[in-house]
Design a protein around this motif. Structure first.
Motif, short mmCIF file in Angstrom:
data_model
loop_
_atom_site.label_atom_id
_atom_site.label_comp_id
_atom_site.label_asym_id
_atom_site.label_seq_id
_atom_site.Cartn_x
_atom_site.Cartn_y
_atom_site.Cartn_z
N ILE A 185 -18.69 49.76 -37.15
CA ILE A 185 -19.04 48.49 -36.85
C ILE A 185 -18.16 47.76 -35.97
O ILE A 185 -16.81 47.74 -36.14
N ALA A 216 -19.31 43.90 -43.19
CA ALA A 216 -17.77 44.48 -42.53
C ALA A 216 -16.94 43.11 -43.37
O ALA A 216 -15.85 43.74 -43.66
N TRP A 262 -30.90 50.23 -40.49
CA TRP A 262 -29.94 50.14 -39.61
C TRP A 262 -28.94 48.95 -39.46
O TRP A 262 -27.80 48.85 -38.98
N ASP A 263 -29.41 48.05 -40.31
CA ASP A 263 -28.58 46.39 -40.47
C ASP A 263 -27.49 47.04 -41.73
O ASP A 263 -26.70 46.26 -41.22
N ALA A 308 -24.73 43.23 -40.25
CA ALA A 308 -23.75 44.24 -40.40
C ALA A 308 -22.46 43.71 -40.31
O ALA A 308 -21.48 44.29 -41.01
N ASP A 336 -27.87 50.37 -34.94
CA ASP A 336 -28.19 49.30 -34.52
C ASP A 336 -27.51 48.80 -33.33
O ASP A 336 -26.15 48.43 -33.52
N ALA A 348 -24.02 51.26 -42.00
CA ALA A 348 -22.90 51.38 -41.70
C ALA A 348 -21.87 50.36 -42.60
O ALA A 348 -20.80 50.91 -43.42
N GLY A 349 -22.70 49.27 -43.00
CA GLY A 349 -21.69 48.20 -43.81
C GLY A 349 -21.70 48.61 -45.20
O GLY A 349 -20.67 48.36 -45.77
N CYS A 396 -22.68 42.22 -33.22
CA CYS A 396 -21.79 43.42 -33.36
C CYS A 396 -22.80 44.84 -33.04
O CYS A 396 -24.04 44.50 -33.15
N ASP A 453 -26.66 44.05 -33.20
CA ASP A 453 -27.08 43.20 -34.49
C ASP A 453 -26.84 41.65 -34.39
O ASP A 453 -25.43 41.50 -34.16
N SER A 513 -23.44 48.56 -34.72
CA SER A 513 -23.47 49.19 -35.92
C SER A 513 -23.83 50.63 -35.87
O SER A 513 -25.02 50.97 -35.28
N ALA A 568 -18.91 55.45 -40.82
CA ALA A 568 -19.29 54.09 -40.39
C ALA A 568 -18.61 53.42 -39.39
O ALA A 568 -17.38 53.64 -39.39
#
Length: 301
Positions: A114, A191, A209-210, A187, A82, A213-214, A98, A85, A100, A112
Motif C-alpha cells: 500500500i 494500513a 481490491w479495497d 486500504a 486498486d 493488501a490491508g 493510496c 483508493d 493498493s 501486499a
C-alpha cells in the motif's frame, strides 16, 4: 515478488502526484451515484498491470477498473489491484488516497503493498515475514479497552446502502470508543491500523481490491481481520473489521449483530474456531479466550 509490486506502486504514485498538481483539469466520470473514476485511475492501473505482467506474464490480474481482462486468468497467482483508493478525496484535492496491490496464491494473500504517494509512505508485507512502513517493522496498537480506542470507518454513499442501519451501527460504536474517524480510503485505513496509528477499523460495502493488501498488513502486524461476526472468509462479503486481538473481540461483540453472514450469538463455536486459528498464526502473540476471529490471510477469496 514484493519488490516488483513496490516498483508498480511507485510508478502509479508518480502518475497520481503529477495529476494532483492540477487536479481540476483531470477528467472525471461517474460509475454510479457518488462513485467516481478518473483518467488517473485508468492510467495508474495501466502502469501497474504493465509492470506486474512484464515481470510475471503468466500471472492473473484482478483490478478495480478493468476487472479480470488481463493476464492468464487460470493462474493460481492473482494480483488484486486498486490503482487509486480514495478517488473522491483525490478529485477534491484532499490528500488522503493510496495505491493498493496484493498477490493471492492459491486463494491466500501472500504479498501486499500500500503506497501513499502524498506522504511517500510505503507499507509492505510478505506472509510470515512481518509488516513494514518505510522498511521499519510495524505492529498493531496495544490498547485493550475499546473505550480508549480511536476507530476508523467509512460512511455509506451508495443509493442501495441502508443508511438507517449504518447510523445505528455507528451510534453503538461512538458511545463506546474514544472517537470515530472517516478518512475515505479503506486500504489506507487498514494500513494505519497495522501501524498502530488507529486501534481498529470497520466498514460495509467494500470490494476485494479495497481490503486484500490491508488484510495481510493487519495479520502480519499482529492483528485480526474478518467480517463483523469474526469470520475470516470475508474478502467478497462486503463486511470488514480489523483490530488487535483484544479490541477485535470487543468489536465483534458490538457489531456482530449487524453481520449478514453468521449468528453472532453462537459464541462458543466462534471462540473455539478463533483459538485454533490463533495458535496457527505466528503473527498473533496473544489472543484472549473471548476473541472471535482468525487471520484473513488464510481465507480464500
Amino acid at each position: 515478488m514484493v519488490n516488483v509490486a513496490v516498483k508498480a506502486a511507485r510508478a502509479a504514485g508518480t502518475i497520481i502526484n503529477r495529476a494532483a498538481l492540477d487536479v481540476e483539469s483531470v477528467r472525471v466520470s461517474q460509475k454510479q451515484v457518488n462513485d467516481f473514476v478518473t483518467e488517473v485511475d485508468h492510467a495508474s492501473e495501466k502502469i501497474i498491470i504493465e509492470t506486474l505482467l512484464g515481470a510475471y506474464p503468466g500471472h492473473a490480474i484482478w483490478a478495480e477498473e478493468s476487472g479480470r481482462e488481463h493476464g492468464a486468468q487460470d493462474s493460481e497467482f492473482v494480483w488484486i489491484i486498486d490503482p487509486l483508493d480514495g478517488t473522491t478525496n483525490f478529485i477534491h484535492g484532499l490528500p488522503v488516497y493510496c495505491v493498493s496491490i496484493a498477490l493471492a496464491v492459491k486463494g491466500k494473500i501472500e504479498q501486499a503493498v500500500i503506497y501513499d504517494p502524498t506522504r511517500n509512505d510505503l507499507f509492505t508485507a510478505t506472509k510470515g515475514r512481518g509488516a513494514y512502513l518505510n522498511n521499519r517493522r510495524i505492529r498493531v496498537a496495544k490498547r485493550t479497552r475499546l473505550q480508549e480506542c480511536l476507530i476508523s470507518t467509512g460512511f455509506p454513499y451508495r443509493q442501495e446502502d441502508d443508511i438507517n442501519t449504518y447510523l445505528r451501527l455507528m451510534g453503538d460504536m461512538m458511545a463506546r470508543t474514544a472517537g470515530l474517524r472517516r478518512p475515505g480510503a479503506a486500504a489506507l485505513d487498514l494500513a494505519y491500523v497495522a501501524a498502530g496509528f488507529t486501534d481498529g477499523f470497520f466498514e460495509l460495502g467494500l470490494q476485494p481490491w479495497d481490503v486484500a493488501a490491508g488484510s495481510l498488513l493487519i495479520t502480519e502486524a499482529g492483528g485480526l481481520v474478518g467480517n463483523f461476526s469474526g469470520d475470516a472468509n470475508f474478502l467478497e462479503q462486503k463486511e470488514c473489521m480489523a483490530a488487535n486481538p483484544r479490541i477485535y473481540g470487543q468489536m465483534v461483540a458490538l457489531l456482530g449483530k449487524y453481520s449478514k453472514f453468521a449468528d453472532a450469538g453462537d459464541k462458543a463455536a466462534v471462540r473455539a474456531a478463533v483459538a485454533e486459528m490463533a495458535k496457527a498464526s505466528p503473527a498473533v502473540e496473544a489472543v484472549e479466550e473471548s476473541t472471535p476471529a482468525n487471520p484473513a490471510s488464510d481465507a480464500p477469496f
